[in-house]
Write an enzyme that holds these catalytic residues in place. Structure first.
Site, mmCIF file in Angstrom:
data_model
loop_
_atom_site.group_PDB
_atom_site.id
_atom_site.type_symbol
_atom_site.label_atom_id
_atom_site.label_comp_id
_atom_site.label_asym_id
_atom_site.label_seq_id
_atom_site.Cartn_x
_atom_site.Cartn_y
_atom_site.Cartn_z
ATOM 1 N N MET A 76 0.818 -1.205 0.000
ATOM 2 C CA MET A 76 0.000 0.000 0.000
ATOM 3 C C MET A 76 0.858 1.264 0.000
ATOM 4 O O MET A 76 2.061 1.218 0.217
ATOM 5 C CB MET A 76 -0.935 -0.009 1.217
ATOM 6 C CG MET A 76 -1.924 -1.168 1.216
ATOM 7 S SD MET A 76 -3.002 -1.173 2.660
ATOM 8 C CE MET A 76 -4.015 0.272 2.342
ATOM 9 N N HIS A 77 0.199 2.389 -0.264
ATOM 10 C CA HIS A 77 0.728 3.743 -0.041
ATOM 11 C C HIS A 77 1.752 4.230 -1.059
ATOM 12 O O HIS A 77 2.085 5.414 -1.063
ATOM 13 C CB HIS A 77 1.367 3.876 1.350
ATOM 14 C CG HIS A 77 0.589 3.296 2.475
ATOM 15 N ND1 HIS A 77 -0.709 3.671 2.757
ATOM 16 C CD2 HIS A 77 0.921 2.367 3.411
ATOM 17 C CE1 HIS A 77 -1.133 2.996 3.820
ATOM 18 N NE2 HIS A 77 -0.170 2.203 4.231
ATOM 19 N N ASP A 232 -2.625 -5.214 0.396
ATOM 20 C CA ASP A 232 -2.132 -6.534 0.774
ATOM 21 C C ASP A 232 -2.810 -7.116 2.004
ATOM 22 O O ASP A 232 -3.142 -8.309 2.042
ATOM 23 C CB ASP A 232 -0.619 -6.519 0.935
ATOM 24 C CG ASP A 232 -0.096 -5.377 1.792
ATOM 25 O OD1 ASP A 232 -0.902 -4.623 2.387
ATOM 26 O OD2 ASP A 232 1.140 -5.222 1.868
#
Length: 472
Positions: A76-77, A232
């Site tokens: 992520m991110h 995830d």
């Protein structure tokens, strides 16, 4: 047959799931992380695509041709910025990058309702402050940005040509209205962007497009639907059947996550708890996140001079409690939200050996997960499932059960993690019935709390406040 593709930090993992719910094949292609400056963590998005193709083509061709749908999951991110021709403008800034602390404070100043909108603090690992950092330090790059994508969604673009994302992954950007499950104009405007820079949003089980014919031909499969997928951890939850309120698991991957499913948003930003949308409609979840879990073990094994992680774990099993370790090798999120926190050993004597240091590293991660457990406010004695590569260690699993004072259970195939959930989302997107896809795996070995670690946890908990501000 359904294909799950997980865009991880250390590797791309692929998994084929049969209609009987059994894993038919798996493959993996490694990735590397660049750290050009302190606190920086970057990857070349082109490496994701190259490794994805390698990991797909390493699956048996006779099984690939039977694939009926594909799902994606990913780290992520990560801020992946593209220009007018969808070319990559700079290396992606990853989830464990800590350069944007000042930009987090600026975003919170610009949008006083930021925590109400996003249900979270704005943290250095999140996507939005990274775009402010680019605007301030690389203005020419920022001016050229036409699209911002998360890692798995860059791979999707190469697969289907679609600019799309899902609610769970978008929730970690600091641009999403978590309750409304939509982009927030206020948060986007505060970073000099608008919805036209963002991918279209879908629920994780919805199809976003079809595999491009040229890619399908190269992969030896039909042009099948591709699901929106999930971040995830939400994908791992799907693989574990963790969608009902109170369902919980711990992921011991590169980072560590304590995950709890909810039927409505339950934010707790003061404790740096993440409150995100789940991969299924009308579901949310909370996470306590530590930035170095299995990464701590990998580092400690190298530091201790062990030939392998397995050798390091064997040495730890025969070691006795002694030194303490703070596992803040890349800063920390829950509960400290401190990108500049650093790791530290304490209590070392002339008798301390390499095995003792490995044991301390494992215990430090277990105590950091106990911090997450406390921040989430989760009590009781229900079993918490363990997934991720680190979950295979019985010694570590027992230590976590002791630290949490709560039973934990290994899950057969738990190291498949997010790729399994991604494949299941791909199945749903291709029309498979949910009852046939979403099931809970049988728990493996259960570890009941056996050792009282409360005194050691109390001593360990005093280390961070004592060392706060001491940086490398």
């Amino acid at each position: 047959m359904w294909l799950g593709i997980d865009i991880g930090t250390s590797s791309i993992k692929t998994l084929l799931l049969g209609s009987d719910g059994a894993i038919a094949a798996q493959a993996e292609a490694p990735l590397t992380v660049s750290r050009p400056q302190p606190l920086w963590s970057e990857q070349d998005p082109e490496d994701w695509w190259t490794a994805t193709e390698r990991a797909v083509l390493d699956l048996p061709p006779e099984l690939r041709k039977t694939v009926g749908g594909i799902g994606l999951s990913g780290q992520m991110h990560g801020a992946t910025v593209l220009g007018a021709d969808d070319s990559v403008l700079r290396p992606a800034i990853l989830w464990n990058d800590g350069r944007s602390t000042a930009q987090c404070e600026e975003l919170m100043r610009r949008v006083l309702a930021a925590t109400e909108i996003t249900a979270n603090l704005v943290m250095p690992g999140f996507t939005a402050p990274k775009l402010l950092w680019i605007a301030e330090h690389e203005p020419d790059v920022f001016a050229a940005i036409r699209t911002v994508l998360l890692p798995k969604d860059f791979v999707r673009l190469r697969m289907t040509g679609d600019k799309a994302s899902d609610m769970s992954d978008a929730a970690g950007t600091s641009w999403l209205d978590i309750a409304g499950r939509a982009w927030s104009d206020a948060m986007l405007d505060a970073t000099g962007l608008s919805e036209r820079h963002m991918p279209r949003l879908y629920e994780g089980c919805e199809p976003t497009g079809m595999l491009r014919p040229a890619v399908a031909d190269r992969w030896g499969m039909e042009a099948v639907p591709v699901a929106a997928g999930a971040g995830d951890n939400a994908a791992s939850a799907i693989g574990l059947g963790a969608a009902d309120p109170g369902d919980a698991f711990i992921s011991l991957g590169t980072s560590g996550v304590f995950f709890v499913a909810d039927e409505s948003p339950r934010p707790n930003p003061d404790a740096a708890v993440h409150c995100y949308c789940h991969a299924l409609p009308e579901r949310w979840h909370r996470m306590g996140v530590i930035l170095s879990a299995a990464a701590t073990l990998d580092w400690a094994a190298r530091f201790g001079g062990f030939a392998s992680v397995a050798e390091a774990l064997a040495a730890a099993e025969s070691a006795k409690a002694g030194p303490y370790f703070l596992p803040y090798l890349s800063g920390e999120r829950t509960p400290h939200n401190d990108a500049e926190a650093t790791g530290a050993f304490a209590g070392i004597t002339a008798d301390t050996g390499p095995g003792d240091l490995i044991r301390a590293a494992l215990e430090g991660v277990a105590f950091a997960l106990a911090d997450c457990h406390n921040a989430l406010g989760e009590a009781g004695d229900t079993v918490v499932h363990l997934v991720g590569g680190g979950s295979r260690s019985d010694h570590w699993a027992q230590m976590i059960a002791d630290a949490l004072r709560r039973p934990v259970a290994q899950v057969a195939g738990g190291d498949a993690g997010a790729a399994l959930g991604a494949a299941q989302l791909g199945a749903l997107a291709s029309g498979a019935p949910p009852d046939a896809i979403l099931s809970r795996p049988d728990p493996g070995k259960v570890f009941e709390p056996e050792n009282d670690l409360s005194d050691r946890y109390a001593a360990w908990s005093r280390l961070y406040p004592a060392l706060k501000g001491v940086h490398a």
